[in-house]
Design a protein around this motif. Structure first.
Motif, PDB file in Angstrom:
ATOM      1  N   SER A 235       0.829  -1.244   0.071  1.00 12.21           N
ATOM      2  CA  SER A 235       0.136   0.087   0.106  1.00 12.21           C
ATOM      3  C   SER A 235       0.878   1.344  -0.073  1.00 12.21           C
ATOM      4  N   SER A 236       2.011   1.148   0.810  1.00 14.62           N
ATOM      5  CA  SER A 236       3.014   2.325   0.449  1.00 14.62           C
ATOM      6  C   SER A 236       3.972   2.143  -0.669  1.00 14.62           C
ATOM      7  N   ALA A 237       3.779   1.381  -1.504  1.00 15.22           N
ATOM      8  CA  ALA A 237       4.861   1.299  -2.433  1.00 15.22           C
ATOM      9  C   ALA A 237       5.166   2.517  -3.256  1.00 15.22           C
ATOM     10  N   PHE A 238       3.944   3.288  -3.553  1.00 18.96           N
ATOM     11  CA  PHE A 238       4.277   4.555  -4.190  1.00 18.96           C
ATOM     12  C   PHE A 238       4.027   5.921  -3.352  1.00 18.96           C
ATOM     13  N   SER A 240       4.026   8.971  -1.573  1.00 22.40           N
ATOM     14  CA  SER A 240       4.601  10.459  -1.824  1.00 22.40           C
ATOM     15  C   SER A 240       4.627  10.732  -3.420  1.00 22.40           C
ATOM     16  N   ASP A 241       4.418  10.042  -4.109  1.00 28.17           N
ATOM     17  CA  ASP A 241       4.483   9.925  -5.626  1.00 28.17           C
ATOM     18  C   ASP A 241       3.191  10.464  -6.204  1.00 28.17           C
ATOM     19  N   LYS A 242       3.146  11.899  -6.160  1.00 27.21           N
ATOM     20  CA  LYS A 242       1.565  12.464  -6.363  1.00 27.21           C
ATOM     21  C   LYS A 242       1.568  12.808  -7.783  1.00 27.21           C
ATOM     22  N   TYR A 243       2.654  12.805  -8.588  1.00 27.76           N
ATOM     23  CA  TYR A 243       2.369  13.020 -10.022  1.00 27.76           C
ATOM     24  C   TYR A 243       2.234  11.524 -10.937  1.00 27.76           C
ATOM     25  N   ALA A 244       2.585  10.590 -10.141  1.00 34.37           N
ATOM     26  CA  ALA A 244       2.778   9.452 -11.231  1.00 34.37           C
ATOM     27  C   ALA A 244       1.383   8.773 -11.636  1.00 34.37           C
ATOM     28  N   THR A 245       1.385   8.139 -12.568  1.00 34.91           N
ATOM     29  CA  THR A 245       0.333   7.338 -13.254  1.00 34.91           C
ATOM     30  C   THR A 245       0.762   6.200 -13.662  1.00 34.91           C
ATOM     31  N   VAL A 246       0.252   5.080 -13.482  1.00 32.92           N
ATOM     32  CA  VAL A 246       0.352   3.797 -13.944  1.00 32.92           C
ATOM     33  C   VAL A 246      -0.340   3.642 -15.337  1.00 32.92           C
ATOM     34  N   TYR A 247       0.605   2.975 -16.119  1.00 27.82           N
ATOM     35  CA  TYR A 247       0.099   2.501 -17.634  1.00 27.82           C
ATOM     36  C   TYR A 247       0.305   1.257 -17.887  1.00 27.82           C
ATOM     37  N   ILE A 258      -7.338   2.151  -9.942  1.00 26.06           N
ATOM     38  CA  ILE A 258      -6.202   2.432  -8.925  1.00 26.06           C
ATOM     39  C   ILE A 258      -5.498   1.632  -8.644  1.00 26.06           C
ATOM     40  N   LEU A 259      -4.035   1.825  -8.639  1.00 23.68           N
ATOM     41  CA  LEU A 259      -3.190   0.769  -8.164  1.00 23.68           C
ATOM     42  C   LEU A 259      -2.149   1.280  -7.133  1.00 23.68           C
ATOM     43  N   ALA A 260      -2.396   1.109  -5.722  1.00 23.49           N
ATOM     44  CA  ALA A 260      -1.556   1.591  -4.679  1.00 23.49           C
ATOM     45  C   ALA A 260      -1.752   2.952  -4.577  1.00 23.49           C
ATOM     46  N   GLY A 261      -2.991   3.655  -5.191  1.00 29.25           N
ATOM     47  CA  GLY A 261      -3.274   4.825  -4.922  1.00 29.25           C
ATOM     48  C   GLY A 261      -3.041   5.749  -6.081  1.00 29.25           C
ATOM     49  N   LEU A 262      -2.188   5.092  -7.075  1.00 28.60           N
ATOM     50  CA  LEU A 262      -2.021   5.872  -8.419  1.00 28.60           C
ATOM     51  C   LEU A 262      -3.233   5.468  -9.448  1.00 28.60           C
TER      52      LEU A 262
END
Length: 351
Positions: A235-238, A240-247, A258-262
């Motif tokens: 759950s904490s893998a990303f 603070s990575d607030k700009y990231a997107t998973v493709y 959603i993946l781990a908040g992204l």
């Protein structure tokens, strides 16, 4: 060790009959600047050359099978090392704190890669990990703040981690990471605190991404998966990575929104409007420029076009502003002429 503490020793030639350089043989020989290894040396044991702070050059013959723990730790003048394919084992902290080391090539025979092997090599800018290496130890490149990119070959199955001991943790200059198709597990804190990391590609065999694996990568924009969704993501893998997107790639499965908040979206041509790079920024020539990152698969030609009369669609006058071949997964577009127009619009296409 046989020559331990011989602080006036400047040169050593190891004859062709010698098979082992024993534990601490040249430990603390602070003046030792040159070593010639015979063609019969099989094993370089723990601490063999540790603390040889003047040792600037090293050639390992293809007879070498094992490099022991701390074997070259503290060799602060060592600038480059090539580990031949014959080497199967590199012990823990073998090249720890080799602060002048700028380049390392790791041969294809390595199947035991200890922890902290290159930790504290603060000048290390280029690393080649040959296809054949099976795993990467925890804290292997910890704190190597000059390392700018890394490619993990398909032969690697596991990148080990641990609390405070991620393989690439603290590699603050790292901008791009390609994780091969063989990797099934990305360990805890693997890329923790890599504040320059913008793009990560993850191969098609991934099963698990552990806690804090990419946490603190505050400039991370895109995480690109070539295969199906992993079974387990901390759950904490990303964090603070607030700009990231998973493709995710076309034809892959297991994806939600959603993946781990992204956020999770298909891997298509994308302008990164959520990224810190989007908008007006000062470029390298101290000019104010409007720009953005865009992403897609490597080796595709992308044309950025601009127009000022988008209201006349579909007959707007689009003109090429930039043409670029993606050598990685993303590229940055910058327009220093944007202030010459009351308004300017952009679109992306491929020829």
């Amino acid at each position: 060790g046989a020559f331990e503490g011989c602080t006036a020793l400047t040169n050593a030639i190891i004859g062709n009959g010698v098979t082992d350089i024993g534990q601490e043989t040249f430990y603390g020989c602070t003046a030792l600047a040159s070593v010639t290894l015979g063609s019969s040396v099989n094993n370089i044991e723990s601490y063999a050359f540790s603390g040889c702070s003047k040792l600037g050059g090293l050639t390992l013959d293809s007879s070498v099978n094992t490099i022991g723990s701390y074997a070259f730790s503290g060799c602060s003048k060592l600038a480059s090392v090539t580990i031949p394919d014959s080497v199967a084992t590199i012990g823990n902290q073998a090249f720890y704190a080799c602060i002048s080391l700028t380049n390392a090539v790791i041969g294809s025979g390595v199947n035991s890669f200890g922890s902290s092997v290159f930790q504290g090599c603060t000048a290390l800018a280029t690393v080649t990990i040959s296809n054949g290496v099976t795993h990467i130890g925890s804290a292997a490149f910890y704190g190597d703040s000059k390392l700018t990119s890394i490619t993990i070959p398909d032969s690697v199955t596991v990148i080990y981690g641990g609390s405070g001991a991620g393989a690439f943790e603290g590699c603050t200059a790292l901008t791009n990471a390609i994780i091969g198709n063989g990797v099934i597990d990305i360990g805890q804190e693997t890329f923790y605190g890599c504040i320059g990391l913008t793009d990560v590609t993850i191969g098609n065999s991934i099963i698990s991404i552990e806690a804090y694996a990419f946490a603190g990568c505050t400039r991370l924009i895109g995480v690109y998966f070539r295969g199906n969704a992993p079974n387990s993501v901390g759950s904490s893998a990303f964090n603070s990575d607030k700009y990231a997107t998973v493709y995710y790639a076309t034809g892959t499965t297991g994806w939600g929104t959603i993946l781990a908040g992204l956020p999770v979206v298909p891997w298509n041509l994308q302008v990164q409007t959520r990224a810190w790079t989007f908008g007006v920024r000062t470029n390298q020539f101290a000019l104010k420029a409007f720009g953005f990152n865009y992403t897609w698969e490597s080796n595709l030609v992308i044309v950025v076009e601009g127009c000022t009369n988008v209201g006349k669609l579909p007959h707007a006058d689009w003109t090429p502003v930039q043409t670029n071949t993606l050598t990685g997964l993303s590229s940055y577009f910058s327009d220093t002429q944007w202030t010459n127009y009351p308004a300017r619009f952009y679109r992306l296409r491929w020829p």
